[in-house]
Design an enzyme around this catalytic site. Structure first.
Site, PDB file in Angstrom:
ATOM      1  N   ASP A 212       1.178  -1.500  -0.090  1.00  0.00           N
ATOM      2  CA  ASP A 212       0.057  -0.124   0.028  1.00  0.00           C
ATOM      3  C   ASP A 212       0.866   0.841   0.064  1.00  0.00           C
ATOM      4  O   ASP A 212       1.875   1.139   0.631  1.00  0.00           O
ATOM      5  CB  ASP A 212      -0.582  -0.464   1.596  1.00  0.00           C
ATOM      6  CG  ASP A 212      -1.827   0.709   1.254  1.00  0.00           C
ATOM      7  OD1 ASP A 212      -2.909   1.251  -0.331  1.00  0.00           O
ATOM      8  OD2 ASP A 212      -2.619   1.388   2.327  1.00  0.00           O
TER       9      ASP A 212
ATOM     10  N   GLY B 272      -8.765   8.176   7.079  1.00  0.00           N
ATOM     11  CA  GLY B 272      -9.247   8.356   8.546  1.00  0.00           C
ATOM     12  C   GLY B 272      -9.915   8.940   8.548  1.00  0.00           C
ATOM     13  O   GLY B 272     -11.317   8.958   7.596  1.00  0.00           O
TER      14      GLY B 272
HETATM   15  P1  13P Z   1      -9.520   4.882   5.292  1.00  0.00           P
HETATM   16  O1  13P Z   1      -7.196   4.507   6.911  1.00  0.00           O
HETATM   17  O2  13P Z   1      -9.332   5.909   5.625  1.00  0.00           O
HETATM   18  O3  13P Z   1      -9.537   4.047   6.200  1.00  0.00           O
HETATM   19  O4  13P Z   1      -7.661   5.040   4.570  1.00  0.00           O
HETATM   20  C1  13P Z   1      -7.405   3.694   4.278  1.00  0.00           C
HETATM   21  C2  13P Z   1      -6.741   3.690   3.038  1.00  0.00           C
HETATM   22  O5  13P Z   1      -6.472   3.944   1.867  1.00  0.00           O
HETATM   23  C3  13P Z   1      -5.268   2.498   2.979  1.00  0.00           C
HETATM   24  O6  13P Z   1      -4.647   2.525   1.297  1.00  0.00           O
END
Ligand code: 13P
Length: 288
Positions: A91, A187
């Site tokens: 990620d 977030g």
């Molecule tokens: P959130 O923490 O808002 O759920 O987003 C996660 C994300 O996009 C990881 O790449």
């Protein structure tokens, strides 16, 4: 017989192609430790749905490095007899070197996040990653525009992607999926999320690849469904699981002051995580 050393992981392509055609989304859930990984694998296997395990560079470092994560995930798949498709995905890879390291360690998908660069540099960097990943069977996700953080207001400090830039990035790199920033933030949201569904739909009509929505936490159900109808096939969720898990843990510790077995303390968040996955995939409509 499957043994340690065999990889049971798949890349994102087949599962996202099916999701795009079937108008549902595959969850990308971020992992932070062995327990979360186990809970996610068990729950998704029970529900018989595909799963993308998202690993940030920080989480990989925390867990001991890319090789440690890849070995752990493959080991769990074998030990737990997981049969549902599992993709291990980097990620927000920040550099070619980071993506290469993850690929060499056995990750089956990487995101190269060149969104902080201007378009030409984003294309150059993304193409370099695609050229390394594709011969190795690894899928590549790219980002364009700027997906905000929780510090950002929904209407400020977010740079939305344009259709032209998305087309240029796709045509010059051959990426497998694209995360266009269209108003989502990582977030919590300050107020209602303000997603640009018009541009999302235009990108979807123009590009043949699945689209990715980052910042899945806090987006209302109707907006998630609308996003899926506009071509979103992968939705990233991280904060939401952290919140339910840490609340369960705090509640447990508050009434179990004398328990010090880490398995009991960490494990007290298992049900919360599994219940939340149930809710998420029901909204996403995820299926095999
Ligand atoms: P959130 O923490 O808002 O759920 O987003 C996660 C994300 O996009 C990881 O790449």
């Amino acid at each position: 017989m499957i043994k340690l050393g065999d990889s049971m992981l798949v890349n994102c392509n087949e599962m996202l192609k099916k999701a795009k055609e079937g108008h549902y989304a595959v969850p990308h859930l971020n992992i932070n430790n062995l327990e979360w990984t186990k809970y996610i694998l068990e729950k998704c296997n029970e529900l018989n749905i595909p799963i993308i395990l998202g690993v940030s560079e920080g989480a990989a470092k925390y867990m001991g490095g890319f090789i440690a994560v890849s070995s752990m995930v493959n080991g769990l798949i074998i030990s737990l007899k997981i049969t549902t498709p599992v993709c291990l995905h980097l990620d927000h890879g920040s550099s070619f070197e980071s993506c290469k390291e993850a690929i060499d360690a056995g990750f089956t998908s990487v995101m190269i996040d060149g969104s902080k660069h201007e378009l030409a540099k984003n294309i150059e960097l993304t193409k370099k990653v695609v050229d390394y990943a594709h011969p190795r069977g690894v899928s590549v996700e790219a980002e364009i525009g700027h997906i905000g953080g929780s510090e950002d207001n929904v209407s400020s400090n977010i740079l939305n992607a344009t259709l032209e830039d998305c087309v240029a990035l796709y045509q010059n790199t051959g990426i497998d999926s694209l995360a266009p920033a269209l108003g989502s933030v990582h977030g919590f949201y300050k107020g209602e999320p303000n997603l640009d569904f018009v541009t999302m739909e235009n990108i979807n009509r123009t590009l043949p690849i699945p689209l990715v929505l980052h910042g899945g936490t806090g987006i209302p159900e109707d907006m998630i469904k609308k996003a899926i109808s506009c071509g979103i096939s992968k939705i990233n969720v991280n904060t939401e699981l952290q919140v339910v898990w840490s609340k369960a843990l705090r509640d447990f510790v508050a009434v179990n002051e004398n328990i010090y077995d880490p398995r009991k303390i960490i494990g007290s968040g298992e049900k919360a995580i599994k219940d939340q996955i149930n809710k998420i995939v029901t909204i996403f409509g995820t299926r095999l």
